[in-house]
Design an enzyme around this catalytic site. Structure first.
Site, PDB file in Angstrom:
ATOM      1  CG  ASP A   1      45.171  41.052  41.320  1.00 56.02           C
ATOM      2  OD1 ASP A   1      44.414  40.489  40.514  1.00 56.02           O
ATOM      3  OD2 ASP A   1      45.206  42.287  41.467  1.00 56.02           O
TER       4      ASP A   1
ATOM      5  CG  ASP B   1      41.337  42.336  41.056  1.00 52.79           C
ATOM      6  OD1 ASP B   1      42.198  43.172  41.396  1.00 52.79           O
ATOM      7  OD2 ASP B   1      41.509  41.521  40.122  1.00 52.79           O
TER       8      ASP B   1
ATOM      9  CG  ASP C   1      44.411  45.038  43.947  1.00 57.23           C
ATOM     10  OD1 ASP C   1      45.377  45.269  44.707  1.00 57.23           O
ATOM     11  OD2 ASP C   1      44.500  45.031  42.706  1.00 57.23           O
TER      12      ASP C   1
HETATM   13  P1  GTP Z   1      44.788  39.311  36.500  1.00 58.30           P
HETATM   14  O1  GTP Z   1      44.772  39.925  37.850  1.00 58.30           O
HETATM   15  O2  GTP Z   1      46.150  39.234  35.917  1.00 58.30           O
HETATM   16  O3  GTP Z   1      44.075  38.011  36.443  1.00 58.30           O
HETATM   17  O4  GTP Z   1      43.971  40.273  35.499  1.00 58.30           O
HETATM   18  P2  GTP Z   1      42.925  41.377  35.902  1.00 58.30           P
HETATM   19  O5  GTP Z   1      42.146  41.684  34.692  1.00 58.30           O
HETATM   20  O6  GTP Z   1      42.170  40.990  37.132  1.00 58.30           O
HETATM   21  O7  GTP Z   1      43.858  42.629  36.161  1.00 58.30           O
HETATM   22  P3  GTP Z   1      43.992  43.590  37.429  1.00 58.30           P
HETATM   23  O8  GTP Z   1      43.848  42.882  38.695  1.00 58.30           O
HETATM   24  O9  GTP Z   1      45.271  44.328  37.230  1.00 58.30           O
HETATM   25  O10 GTP Z   1      42.839  44.640  37.243  1.00 58.30           O
HETATM   26  C1  GTP Z   1      41.472  44.288  37.272  1.00 58.30           C
HETATM   27  C2  GTP Z   1      40.674  45.431  36.798  1.00 58.30           C
HETATM   28  O11 GTP Z   1      40.689  46.475  37.747  1.00 58.30           O
HETATM   29  C3  GTP Z   1      41.191  46.025  35.495  1.00 58.30           C
HETATM   30  O12 GTP Z   1      40.137  46.156  34.598  1.00 58.30           O
HETATM   31  C4  GTP Z   1      41.676  47.389  35.837  1.00 58.30           C
HETATM   32  O13 GTP Z   1      41.290  48.305  34.852  1.00 58.30           O
HETATM   33  C5  GTP Z   1      40.981  47.680  37.132  1.00 58.30           C
HETATM   34  N1  GTP Z   1      41.869  48.441  38.006  1.00 58.30           N
HETATM   35  C6  GTP Z   1      43.036  48.088  38.520  1.00 58.30           C
HETATM   36  N2  GTP Z   1      43.553  49.076  39.255  1.00 58.30           N
HETATM   37  C7  GTP Z   1      42.664  50.074  39.194  1.00 58.30           C
HETATM   38  C8  GTP Z   1      42.596  51.378  39.732  1.00 58.30           C
HETATM   39  O14 GTP Z   1      43.488  51.847  40.415  1.00 58.30           O
HETATM   40  N3  GTP Z   1      41.476  52.109  39.461  1.00 58.30           N
HETATM   41  C9  GTP Z   1      40.459  51.604  38.691  1.00 58.30           C
HETATM   42  N4  GTP Z   1      39.390  52.336  38.450  1.00 58.30           N
HETATM   43  N5  GTP Z   1      40.512  50.398  38.162  1.00 58.30           N
HETATM   44  C10 GTP Z   1      41.592  49.656  38.402  1.00 58.30           C
HETATM   45 MN    MN Z   2      43.153  40.847  38.981  1.00 55.07          MN
HETATM   46 MN    MN Z   3      44.095  43.896  40.755  1.00 56.83          MN
END
Ligand code: GTP
Ligand code: MN
Ligand code: MN
Length: 383
Positions: A204, A206, A307
């Site tokens: 995704d 972020d 996100d």
């Molecule tokens: P990929 O998206 O697969 O590339 O990996 P990513 O590391 O970006 O994973 P992800 O998008 O799921 O999450 C990114 C970061 O945001 C992670 O470190 C999570 O801990 C954090 N995160 C995701 N959802 C939440 C949430 O609801 N609250 C908080 N505080 N952190 C979040």
């Molecule tokens: Mn991510």
């Molecule tokens: Mn995410």
């Protein structure tokens, strides 16, 4: 890799946040195996077991040398008995029968298939499996009730399980940045998550939105969403309207969820990323070409999970640290804060539980300083 392994000197630190974990490392075959075991444990609802495999994988990622003999791991922390068994099998036979059995098992494959639907977690996937469902088509066949998120997830299943590339993430950041600047000049959009850790692709995008004058960020996300929606960029969105609690509220720091919950206004969305073939077709009503081929390669647009998070400027470094990940890195950062420093760290701030004071920070570096940790670059947080 360096000829002299570090392991005899007992230099591997116990917490992930004390170690540097690069994206590319020397033990990929082993970590893939251990991560399969971690996932399988999670699918079984065994979070403790899952965490143990996950920690073992993380520590192997941080080693600057390739593991060749199991004895090399005797002074390395976090590698439990079961993990050692898997590693030994891998070292001896080049594969682990146990891991292969998991990968081929009907339950594992089905759980994987179902949990890859946006909005479907282990619990629901498990219920479907118990009911005898095995394929995506079975969901329709059995007229399974899906919420809006899951419906969107199923509709865009192929695209959402095709890795998002960096250029796509940057294109989306740019679209959001334009909308944000239109509403509130000076506001910023920061690409975080895996891409900030240097990953070339991810599941995704972020994005953190903030404004240098505190308070100006309020309501920004909501207005950005409505602009993006009117421009035809959103296939799905759901905004979690949170009221930011006061940081003075002790509940925020002492409750069981104090370090895992966050209270930012956030939006889970699916973007319509158009013009992949460089054509000039419009956004909203565009027909998906070649969607039925399954590859998605001939499509002119793509659905991408995004996100969006809105944060006050004073909390931005904490939000940035919290959203950069990886999940394993974050978990240990919070565990370290709590157990070693008597502090609660979350995406809003850092609080000293005994002195009952906040430790403000203007950068991620300052947060590491407060915790007495060496600064770890985002690229070194790939645990
Ligand atoms: P990929 O998206 O697969 O590339 O990996 P990513 O590391 O970006 O994973 P992800 O998008 O799921 O999450 C990114 C970061 O945001 C992670 O470190 C999570 O801990 C954090 N995160 C995701 N959802 C939440 C949430 O609801 N609250 C908080 N505080 N952190 C979040
Ligand atoms: Mn991510
Ligand atoms: Mn995410």
């Amino acid at each position: 890799a360096p000829a002299e392994p570090l392991e005899e000197k007992g230099q591997v630190a116990p917490y992930i946040c004390q170690r540097r974990t690069p994206l590319l490392h020397h033990n990929t075959a082993l970590t893939d195996a251990l991560e399969t075991m971690a996932e399988e444990a999670r699918f079984c609802g065994s979070d403790v077991r899952s965490l143990a495999f996950s920690r073992a994988a993380s520590v192997l990622k941080s080693l600057p040398w390739r593991v060749k003999r199991i004895q090399q791991l005797h002074t390395v922390p976090c590698v439990g008995e079961h993990s050692q068994r898997i590693i030994q099998e891998m070292l001896e036979d080049g594969m682990s029968a146990e891991v292969e059995q998991v990968r081929q098992s009907e339950r594992y494959r089905t759980m994987k298939l179902f949990t890859k639907i946006f909005g479907v977690g282990v619990k629901i996937a498990s219920q479907w499996y118990q009911r005898g469902l095995r394929t995506l088509a079975d969901l329709q066949l059995h007229q399974i009730k899906l919420n809006l998120e899951q419906q969107a997830g199923l509709l865009h299943y192929e695209d959402l399980n095709t890795p998002v590339e960096l250029w796509e993430a940057e294109a989306i950041s740019q679209v959001v940045r334009k909308a944000v600047e239109q509403i509130s000049p000076g506001a910023t959009v920061t690409l975080t998550g895996g891409f900030r850790r240097g990953k070339p692709c991810g599941h995704d995008v972020d994005l953190l939105i903030t404004h240098p004058s505190e308070g100006q960020e309020m309501g920004l996300l909501c207005r950005v969403i409505s602009i993006l929606d009117s421009q035809g960029f959103l296939l799905y969105h759901s905004t979690h309207r949170n009221s930011l609690p006061s940081l003075e509220d002790e509940e925020l720091w002492v409750s069981d969820h104090s370090s895992t919950m966050d209270h930012f206004e956030r939006c889970l969305s699916i973007f319509h990323l158009g013009d992949l073939a460089g054509s000039n077709q419009g956004g909203a009503g565009a027909q998906k070409l070649g969607a039925s081929t399954g590859s998605g390669a001939s499509s002119l647009w793509k659905a991408v999970r995004v996100d969006l998070v809105e944060t006050p400027y004073s909390q931005f470094p904490f939000a940035l640290l919290g959203w950069t990940g990886s999940r394993n890195f974050e978990r240990d950062l919070r565990r370290f804060s709590k157990h070693e420093k008597k502090m609660t760290l979350n995406s809003h701030g850092l609080y000293h539980l005994e002195q009952k004071i906040f430790l403000p920070a203007a950068s991620e570096e300052e947060i590491f300083q407060h915790l007495g940790l060496e600064y770890i670059l985002p690229e070194e947080r790939n645990a």
